[in-house]
Scaffold this motif. Structure first.
Motif, PDB file in Angstrom:
ATOM      1  N   ALA A  61       0.828  -1.220   0.000  1.00 52.17           N
ATOM      2  CA  ALA A  61       0.000   0.000   0.000  1.00 52.17           C
ATOM      3  C   ALA A  61       0.849   1.251   0.000  1.00 52.17           C
ATOM      4  O   ALA A  61       0.377   2.325  -0.374  1.00 52.17           O
ATOM      5  CB  ALA A  61      -0.939  -0.005   1.202  1.00 52.17           C
ATOM      6  N   GLY A  62       2.105   1.138   0.414  1.00 48.73           N
ATOM      7  CA  GLY A  62       2.950   2.317   0.500  1.00 48.73           C
ATOM      8  C   GLY A  62       4.019   2.387  -0.560  1.00 48.73           C
ATOM      9  O   GLY A  62       4.939   3.199  -0.447  1.00 48.73           O
ATOM     10  N   GLU A  63       3.929   1.542  -1.599  1.00 50.76           N
ATOM     11  CA  GLU A  63       4.935   1.569  -2.649  1.00 50.76           C
ATOM     12  C   GLU A  63       4.880   2.887  -3.411  1.00 50.76           C
ATOM     13  O   GLU A  63       3.799   3.381  -3.726  1.00 50.76           O
ATOM     14  CB  GLU A  63       4.721   0.410  -3.626  1.00 50.76           C
ATOM     15  N   PRO A  64       6.029   3.476  -3.718  1.00 55.28           N
ATOM     16  CA  PRO A  64       6.057   4.744  -4.478  1.00 55.28           C
ATOM     17  C   PRO A  64       5.332   4.602  -5.810  1.00 55.28           C
ATOM     18  O   PRO A  64       5.540   3.645  -6.554  1.00 55.28           O
ATOM     19  CB  PRO A  64       7.553   4.982  -4.695  1.00 55.28           C
TER      20      PRO A  64
ATOM     21  N   ASN B 148      -8.728   1.006   0.215  1.00 54.33           N
ATOM     22  CA  ASN B 148      -8.699   0.058  -0.902  1.00 54.33           C
ATOM     23  C   ASN B 148      -7.307  -0.554  -1.081  1.00 54.33           C
ATOM     24  O   ASN B 148      -6.845  -0.788  -2.195  1.00 54.33           O
ATOM     25  CB  ASN B 148      -9.143   0.731  -2.207  1.00 54.33           C
ATOM     26  N   ALA B 149      -6.636  -0.818   0.024  1.00 56.36           N
ATOM     27  CA  ALA B 149      -5.274  -1.353  -0.022  1.00 56.36           C
ATOM     28  C   ALA B 149      -5.270  -2.791  -0.519  1.00 56.36           C
ATOM     29  O   ALA B 149      -6.262  -3.509  -0.387  1.00 56.36           O
ATOM     30  CB  ALA B 149      -4.647  -1.290   1.376  1.00 56.36           C
ATOM     31  N   PRO B 150      -4.158  -3.241  -1.118  1.00 60.28           N
ATOM     32  CA  PRO B 150      -4.047  -4.649  -1.505  1.00 60.28           C
ATOM     33  C   PRO B 150      -4.322  -5.557  -0.310  1.00 60.28           C
ATOM     34  O   PRO B 150      -3.882  -5.265   0.813  1.00 60.28           O
ATOM     35  CB  PRO B 150      -2.593  -4.763  -1.975  1.00 60.28           C
ATOM     36  N   ALA B 151      -5.032  -6.653  -0.543  1.00 54.59           N
ATOM     37  CA  ALA B 151      -5.425  -7.529   0.564  1.00 54.59           C
ATOM     38  C   ALA B 151      -5.589  -8.957   0.073  1.00 54.59           C
ATOM     39  O   ALA B 151      -5.842  -9.207  -1.111  1.00 54.59           O
ATOM     40  CB  ALA B 151      -6.734  -7.040   1.200  1.00 54.59           C
ATOM     41  N   CYS B 152      -5.440  -9.904   1.005  1.00 56.14           N
ATOM     42  CA  CYS B 152      -5.619 -11.311   0.683  1.00 56.14           C
ATOM     43  C   CYS B 152      -5.877 -12.091   1.964  1.00 56.14           C
ATOM     44  O   CYS B 152      -5.720 -11.568   3.071  1.00 56.14           O
ATOM     45  CB  CYS B 152      -4.396 -11.884  -0.039  1.00 56.14           C
ATOM     46  N   THR B 153      -6.277 -13.332   1.811  1.00 55.20           N
ATOM     47  CA  THR B 153      -6.364 -14.254   2.941  1.00 55.20           C
ATOM     48  C   THR B 153      -5.181 -15.214   2.859  1.00 55.20           C
ATOM     49  O   THR B 153      -4.488 -15.275   1.850  1.00 55.20           O
ATOM     50  CB  THR B 153      -7.683 -15.048   2.921  1.00 55.20           C
TER      51      THR B 153
END
Length: 442
Positions: free
Chosen positions: A260-263, A276-281
């Motif tokens: 979520a914090g990548e430039p 809406n950050a990247p997410a997974c289980t």
């Protein structure tokens, strides 16, 4: 530019499964080009697992350099379905939900149709690809550009993750895009290492990207890779497998959070970083020194299927989902909860917008040989109960785990393939009587 088309011999469209008429060049339902059909993948990497050895003896968590574990502690329990019974599993979950349309129940229309396929080797008489390039799976003559399109016929090429298979000794995993999604947002990792005493440890990790999040495919890949690396680093040091599992889930969470914090990849400047950050289980299993250790966050599952099919199989995980919470609270029965459109809204996940990370871990000492099934909901949607899952497994699943994993994925695709499908199978062999290591709390 005119092209010569060959007549297809297919009876159903590879893209939408609609029936075809002899001589069709295009599918009338979805427009799939039937002039060329991609060949199936032929790569099935395999490496050897370390040979058998004596059981491992682990120090207590404090001796191994780890902190206190959340409940349950290191004590190993008997598996459900064994002679001595089992113990309840943890069911805690954060009191928030995240919608996961990728886990929608069969029959949902909220999917993008795309033609399935996988890269294959050129057929006899095909032109060789240009130096340093890939050959188009459609026309078999054009070079594929850096954007994934054929420079000759313009066809988009299937991605590497559309269908993946790996076999590691007696352990195997298969992942498929399914029939309705435009990409595969699942990821897996299977690996083997040696404990300090030389005995083997086998790892299987399965991650399911949250489709409502941004870049779910990157999230699942990062989580699977990071968790695997963490386990392969800590297990050879003598860390207790359950402590190692807990640490691996924490490391996977940090890896997903970092996306979520990548430039250049974050949200708009006026929006919170976690929106809406990247997410997974994530769900994982480790077999080491006579123990089966599992860990999870989300609604992917682990099933235990004894070799003796007269003994009842069992599900070893509890979903972090809206449906599971409704059933646990007594507000709905199981059938009502899982029929609801909110059933697959998850209450636990890895990602910067997760309310609170609560890794679940559990440790078991099987008293008989069996098979451990680690899978996403893309499979268990079509074999939800433990008995149903066991019934789908072929009788020779322990001897042919890759074939058995392919059968399970095929079962989900035959059922509709409404989601990405990923499964890993780990055959469990019981250590000799009296050789199982004591739990660290004994």
């Amino acid at each position: 530019m005119s092209q010569i088309h060959q007549q297809t011999s297919l009876t159903n469209c590879p893209g939408c499964e609609e029936p075809l008429a002899t001589g069709d060049l295009l599918c009338g339902a979805c427009g799939y080009d039937l002039s060329a059909v991609p060949a199936p993948p032929d790569d099935r990497p395999a490496v050897a697992v370390p040979g058998p050895g004596g059981p491992a003896k682990w120090p207590a968590a404090s001796e191994a350099g780890g902190g206190d574990l959340p409940a349950p502690a290191h004590r190993a329990t008997d598996l459900p379905g064994t002679d001595s019974g089992g113990s309840p599993l943890p069911t805690t979950a954060p009191p928030v939900c995240r919608d996961d349309p990728g886990g929608a129940s069969p029959g949902s229309d909220d999917f993008e149709l795309a033609a399935p396929g996988a890269p294959g080797a050129p057929g006899p008489g095909s032109a060789a690809p240009a130096a340093g390039g890939k050959l188009c799976v459609a026309c078999r003559s054009g070079r594929v550009d850096t954007d994934g399109y054929c420079e000759n016929c313009g066809h988009a090429q299937p991605r590497e993750r559309d269908h993946m298979e790996q076999e590691l000794g007696s352990v195997a995993a298969v992942s498929d895009r399914g029939l309705r999604h435009h990409r595969n947002e699942d990821a897996f990792a299977v690996s083997g290492t040696a404990l300090p005493d030389g005995s083997p440890a086998v790892v299987a990790i399965v991650c399911d990207g949250v489709s409502s999040a941004s870049r779910p495919d990157e999230a699942s890949a990062a989580a699977a890779s990071t968790a695997n690396e963490s386990l392969l680093e800590s297990l050879p040091r003598g860390t207790h497998p359950q402590q190692a599992m807990h640490e691996a889930i924490i490391a996977a969470s940090e890896a997903v959070n970092a996306l979520a914090g990548e430039p250049g990849r974050a949200t708009e400047p006026d929006q919170p970083r976690h929106q809406n950050a990247p997410a997974c289980t994530l769900v994982a299993a480790v077999m080491a020194g006579g123990l089966l250790v599992i860990g999870w966050v989300g609604d992917s599952r682990v099933y235990w299927v004894p070799d003796d099919r007269a003994v009842a199989p069992a599900r070893l995980t509890e979903d972090d989902s809206w449906a599971a919470q409704m059933v646990a609270a007594g507000l709905m029965n199981k059938a009502e909860a899982y029929a609801d459109e909110r059933a697959h809204a998850i209450t636990g996940w890895l990602g910067a917008d997760a309310y609170e990370l609560e890794p679940h871990t559990a440790s078991f000492k099987p008293d008989r040989p069996g098979l451990v099934v680690v899978c996403t909901d893309g499979l268990w949607n079509y074999a939800e109960g433990a008995a149903e899952m066991a019934a789908v497994l072929p009788p020779d699943a322990r001897e042919r785990p890759l074939h058995a994993a392919q059968v399970l994925v095929g079962h989900a695709l035959d059922g509709g393939g409404h989601d990405n499908v990923t499964v890993a199978l780990l055959p469990f062999v019981v250590t000799p009587q009296g050789a199982a290591p004591p739990s660290s709390t004994d």
